[in-house]
Design an enzyme around this catalytic site. Structure first.
Site, PDB file in Angstrom:
ATOM      1  N   ASN A 162     -10.965  41.489 -24.604  1.00  0.00           N
ATOM      2  CA  ASN A 162      -9.628  40.900 -24.505  1.00  0.00           C
ATOM      3  C   ASN A 162      -9.494  39.856 -23.396  1.00  0.00           C
ATOM      4  O   ASN A 162      -8.723  38.912 -23.501  1.00  0.00           O
ATOM      5  CB  ASN A 162      -8.553  41.982 -24.378  1.00  0.00           C
ATOM      6  CG  ASN A 162      -8.774  42.904 -23.200  1.00  0.00           C
ATOM      7  OD1 ASN A 162      -9.873  43.000 -22.646  1.00  0.00           O
ATOM      8  ND2 ASN A 162      -7.730  43.607 -22.808  1.00  0.00           N
ATOM      9  N   ARG A 170     -14.434  39.345 -12.426  1.00  0.00           N
ATOM     10  CA  ARG A 170     -13.862  40.388 -11.570  1.00  0.00           C
ATOM     11  C   ARG A 170     -14.916  41.400 -11.144  1.00  0.00           C
ATOM     12  O   ARG A 170     -14.788  42.037 -10.092  1.00  0.00           O
ATOM     13  CB  ARG A 170     -12.708  41.084 -12.307  1.00  0.00           C
ATOM     14  CG  ARG A 170     -11.819  41.923 -11.394  1.00  0.00           C
ATOM     15  CD  ARG A 170     -10.480  42.194 -12.019  1.00  0.00           C
ATOM     16  NE  ARG A 170     -10.517  43.253 -13.006  1.00  0.00           N
ATOM     17  CZ  ARG A 170      -9.443  43.671 -13.677  1.00  0.00           C
ATOM     18  NH1 ARG A 170      -8.274  43.074 -13.481  1.00  0.00           N
ATOM     19  NH2 ARG A 170      -9.529  44.648 -14.553  1.00  0.00           N
ATOM     20  N   LYS A 185     -23.402  43.937 -20.178  1.00  0.00           N
ATOM     21  CA  LYS A 185     -23.278  44.038 -21.633  1.00  0.00           C
ATOM     22  C   LYS A 185     -21.868  43.605 -22.016  1.00  0.00           C
ATOM     23  O   LYS A 185     -20.902  44.327 -21.818  1.00  0.00           O
ATOM     24  CB  LYS A 185     -23.517  45.458 -22.133  1.00  0.00           C
ATOM     25  CG  LYS A 185     -23.600  45.531 -23.666  1.00  0.00           C
ATOM     26  CD  LYS A 185     -23.101  46.834 -24.223  1.00  0.00           C
ATOM     27  CE  LYS A 185     -21.608  46.949 -24.282  1.00  0.00           C
ATOM     28  NZ  LYS A 185     -20.955  45.975 -25.216  1.00  0.00           N
ATOM     29  N   PRO A 186     -21.720  42.374 -22.551  1.00  0.00           N
ATOM     30  CA  PRO A 186     -20.385  41.936 -22.965  1.00  0.00           C
ATOM     31  C   PRO A 186     -19.981  42.582 -24.280  1.00  0.00           C
ATOM     32  O   PRO A 186     -20.811  43.135 -25.003  1.00  0.00           O
ATOM     33  CB  PRO A 186     -20.570  40.420 -23.133  1.00  0.00           C
ATOM     34  CG  PRO A 186     -22.012  40.262 -23.506  1.00  0.00           C
ATOM     35  CD  PRO A 186     -22.751  41.364 -22.778  1.00  0.00           C
ATOM     36  N   ALA A 187     -18.702  42.500 -24.605  1.00  0.00           N
ATOM     37  CA  ALA A 187     -18.210  43.045 -25.874  1.00  0.00           C
ATOM     38  C   ALA A 187     -18.852  42.324 -27.048  1.00  0.00           C
ATOM     39  O   ALA A 187     -19.083  41.109 -27.004  1.00  0.00           O
ATOM     40  CB  ALA A 187     -16.689  42.911 -25.947  1.00  0.00           C
ATOM     41  N   GLY A 239     -12.436  49.321 -20.440  1.00  0.00           N
ATOM     42  CA  GLY A 239     -12.300  49.642 -21.859  1.00  0.00           C
ATOM     43  C   GLY A 239     -11.501  50.906 -22.057  1.00  0.00           C
ATOM     44  O   GLY A 239     -10.697  51.296 -21.206  1.00  0.00           O
ATOM     45  N   SER A 240     -11.727  51.565 -23.154  1.00  0.00           N
ATOM     46  CA  SER A 240     -10.925  52.730 -23.525  1.00  0.00           C
ATOM     47  C   SER A 240     -11.276  53.953 -22.677  1.00  0.00           C
ATOM     48  O   SER A 240     -12.394  54.085 -22.176  1.00  0.00           O
ATOM     49  CB  SER A 240     -11.138  53.068 -25.001  1.00  0.00           C
ATOM     50  OG  SER A 240     -12.422  53.624 -25.210  1.00  0.00           O
ATOM     51  N   GLU A 261     -12.006  51.106 -15.341  1.00  0.00           N
ATOM     52  CA  GLU A 261     -10.664  50.575 -15.608  1.00  0.00           C
ATOM     53  C   GLU A 261     -10.407  50.868 -17.075  1.00  0.00           C
ATOM     54  O   GLU A 261     -10.927  50.193 -17.956  1.00  0.00           O
ATOM     55  CB  GLU A 261     -10.617  49.085 -15.293  1.00  0.00           C
ATOM     56  CG  GLU A 261      -9.207  48.551 -15.120  1.00  0.00           C
ATOM     57  CD  GLU A 261      -8.616  48.043 -16.408  1.00  0.00           C
ATOM     58  OE1 GLU A 261      -7.853  48.833 -17.050  1.00  0.00           O
ATOM     59  OE2 GLU A 261      -8.891  46.907 -16.781  1.00  0.00           O
ATOM     60  N   LEU A 262      -9.595  51.915 -17.321  1.00  0.00           N
ATOM     61  CA  LEU A 262      -9.491  52.502 -18.656  1.00  0.00           C
ATOM     62  C   LEU A 262      -8.133  52.203 -19.296  1.00  0.00           C
ATOM     63  O   LEU A 262      -7.487  51.220 -18.970  1.00  0.00           O
ATOM     64  CB  LEU A 262      -9.783  53.996 -18.563  1.00  0.00           C
ATOM     65  CG  LEU A 262     -11.103  54.351 -17.849  1.00  0.00           C
ATOM     66  CD1 LEU A 262     -11.285  55.847 -17.749  1.00  0.00           C
ATOM     67  CD2 LEU A 262     -12.289  53.702 -18.550  1.00  0.00           C
ATOM     68  N   ARG A 289       1.503  39.031 -22.997  1.00  0.00           N
ATOM     69  CA  ARG A 289       0.259  38.458 -22.482  1.00  0.00           C
ATOM     70  C   ARG A 289      -0.879  38.866 -23.409  1.00  0.00           C
ATOM     71  O   ARG A 289      -1.050  40.039 -23.734  1.00  0.00           O
ATOM     72  CB  ARG A 289       0.005  38.983 -21.064  1.00  0.00           C
ATOM     73  CG  ARG A 289      -1.186  38.338 -20.379  1.00  0.00           C
ATOM     74  CD  ARG A 289      -1.425  38.945 -19.017  1.00  0.00           C
ATOM     75  NE  ARG A 289      -2.500  38.239 -18.311  1.00  0.00           N
ATOM     76  CZ  ARG A 289      -3.072  38.700 -17.206  1.00  0.00           C
ATOM     77  NH1 ARG A 289      -2.687  39.848 -16.683  1.00  0.00           N
ATOM     78  NH2 ARG A 289      -4.027  38.003 -16.622  1.00  0.00           N
ATOM     79  N   CYS A 295      -4.454  45.998 -21.183  1.00  0.00           N
ATOM     80  CA  CYS A 295      -4.212  47.348 -20.676  1.00  0.00           C
ATOM     81  C   CYS A 295      -2.958  47.400 -19.817  1.00  0.00           C
ATOM     82  O   CYS A 295      -2.377  48.465 -19.612  1.00  0.00           O
ATOM     83  CB  CYS A 295      -5.427  47.831 -19.878  1.00  0.00           C
ATOM     84  SG  CYS A 295      -5.895  46.729 -18.546  1.00  0.00           S
ATOM     85  N   GLU A 468     -10.548  47.016  -8.429  1.00  0.00           N
ATOM     86  CA  GLU A 468     -11.193  45.715  -8.555  1.00  0.00           C
ATOM     87  C   GLU A 468     -10.263  44.667  -7.969  1.00  0.00           C
ATOM     88  O   GLU A 468      -9.050  44.726  -8.138  1.00  0.00           O
ATOM     89  CB  GLU A 468     -11.497  45.389 -10.018  1.00  0.00           C
ATOM     90  CG  GLU A 468     -12.517  46.337 -10.635  1.00  0.00           C
ATOM     91  CD  GLU A 468     -12.881  45.989 -12.062  1.00  0.00           C
ATOM     92  OE1 GLU A 468     -14.069  45.932 -12.372  1.00  0.00           O
ATOM     93  OE2 GLU A 468     -11.949  45.765 -12.873  1.00  0.00           O
TER      94      GLU A 468
END
Length: 488
Positions: A162, A170, A185-187, A239-240, A261-262, A289, A295, A468
């Protein structure tokens, strides 16, 4: 050059290979996967699809580079980040278009993300030269205490789709500043922004082996073996919450330092003494946004009964006026990331309306190509609606009425998540009471955006661990070592 030609050029100039040990290379097994434009469903390109062998090659490079990289002068690391900041800003237009093509957000918003992403490099370029320690006399006077801070060691980053550039900077910014090597590892949906960022860092002077990038369709096959290897010493994930829990389990074996960071379920509280114009403006910013795919997005909008009807009217007017379309056009709202995301949003809206919620605007996806969903406002949302406890991740604003401050706080805190909350009030006492009582890591008080590279970003409860950004951000990449000095 036509717009189509420019789009092709922007995609073509990005490497489609893996970056391992400072060199671009194909996946060992030769595999690739397709990157899709969510606005059209068209394939933009194919990129290398990393496997386990590639992951270990990247880890080998990170482990080999760590000792020399940690010895780099702080000023040298600082200047690499500053050069990368300058390059990001110089290429803002192309990078924004690239991001729009692979994840959908309007170009204007993508340009804002590039500027936001670049600020993490500027901020941590300044923090790199401020890593400190301490010296003191023991209470009994018989020895001295020397405290130093050193790089944690090789780190693994798993970044989301996203905010494909900002979530990279970051994490990379403080790691570079602290002297840690990295495997990223990017999405799967958005590898191009990270690949472009990696090339910028190489151009800025980042030494070979310090950063490797592994696009992949096999996230578990790439990340889990490295987490269990023992040489990775830090993992940072955005992520989740479900995936975060799995990563924490895997990290426990080697007792890794973790930053998580969930998920979020942000409450947005509007009291009857609020500046209603500011509250609506803040709600639009907090809700819309990135098409609501954030998130930090306002997930539950609680409005005190005295102003609820007027707030809903104004919010519906603003949401209904937003234009929807391909992000390369002059629109306010782009597509959601994929078909699954759109189906989830529609399912949550259908559940709420079945339970009695009233659709004020939107509520039905448009037909045709692309994964578009219209800005939607729901009123009279019941407490048992699924979206009250589920992160929507889409442009849907559910409005829930409350009577008292205590009622609002109880509802806001009634969630397993605790990332961010928003409060609009002109009562100073209430502002402090509510901010202190909210069980979230961040509070937006009379503002709808809290993210800032100079501030600590992170949550409580099942929204994550660590921070972060801000001065706290670099601490996540530093170990504290104490040396006791005797014989004095």
């Amino acid at each position: 050059m036509t717009s189509a030609e420019r789009e092709t050029q922007v995609v073509e100039q990005v490497s489609k290979q893996l970056l391992i040990g400072g060199h671009w290379r194909d996946a060992k097994n030769g595999a690739t996967f397709k990157v899709e434009d969510p606005a059209t469903g068209a394939v933009l390109c194919e990129v290398a699809d990393a496997g386990t062998d590639d992951a270990f090659a990247a880890l080998d490079a990170a482990a080999a580079a760590q000792p020399s990289w940690a010895k780099y002068a702080p000023r040298e690391r600082s200047e690499i980040l500053r050069r990368a900041y300058d390059l990001l800003m110089a290429r803002q237009d192309d990078l924004a278009l690239l991001m729009t093509l692979e994840m959908g957000k309007p170009v204007a918003e993508a340009k804002g993300e590039i500027a936001y992403a670049a600020e993490f490099f500027r901020w941590f370029s300044e923090e790199a030269v401020r890593i400190d320690g301490g010296f003191s006399v023991a209470p009994n006077g018989q020895s001295r205490f020397l405290v130093m801070r050193q790089a944690v060691g090789p780190a693994m980053f798993i970044t989301p789709w996203n905010f494909p550039m900002a979530m990279g900077t970051r994490k990379i910014g403080p790691a570079v500043a602290a002297g840690c090597t990295m495997v990223v590892k990017p999405a799967q949906q958005t590898p191009l922004s990270m690949l472009a960022l990696a090339d910028i860092l190489r151009e800025a002077g980042l030494p070979e082996g310090v950063l490797s990038v592994l696009p992949t369709t096999d996230a578990g096959g790439v990340t889990e073996p490295l987490l269990r290897d023992g040489r990775i010493r830090k993992v940072s994930f955005t992520g989740s919450t479900g995936v975060g829990r799995k990563l924490l389990e895997q990290s426990a074996e080697q007792v890794l330092r973790t930053s998580m960071e969930l998920g979020g379920n942000a409450p947005f509280l509007v009291f009857d003494d609020a500046d209603l114009d500011a509250a609506v403006e803040g709600a639009m910013a907090a809700k819309m946004r990135n098409m609501g795919e954030a998130c930090t997005s306002a997930n539950r909008i609680y409005v005190q009964s005295g102003v609820a009807e007027e707030f809903a009217r104004r919010m519906s007017e603003r949401m209904g006026a937003l234009s929807v379309g391909r992000g390369t056009e002059e629109v306010n709202v782009g597509p959601l990331i994929d078909a699954k995301a759109r189906e989830k949003v529609q399912s949550l809206v259908d559940d709420a309306t079945r339970r009695g919620a009233k659709v004020l605007v939107g509520g039905e996806p448009a037909s045709g190509q692309g994964y578009f969903y219209p800005p939607t406002v729901l009123a009279e949302v019941p407490k048992d609606a699924e979206l009250s406890s589920t992160e929507i991740f889409g442009p849907v604003a559910p409005i829930i009425t409350f009577e008292t401050e205590d009622e609002a706080l109880a509802a806001a805190n009634d969630t397993e998540y605790g990332l961010v909350s928003y409060v609009f009030t002109q009562d100073l006492g209430r502002a402090f009471r509510v901010s202190e009582a909210l069980e979230t890591g961040m509070v937006g008080l009379n503002q709808g955006v809290v993210s800032n590279p100079a501030a600590p970003f992170g949550g409580m409860k099942q929204s994550g661990l660590g921070r972060e950004g801000g001065r706290e951000g670099i601490d996540e990449f530093l170990e504290t070592k104490y040396v006791g000095i005797g014989g004095l």
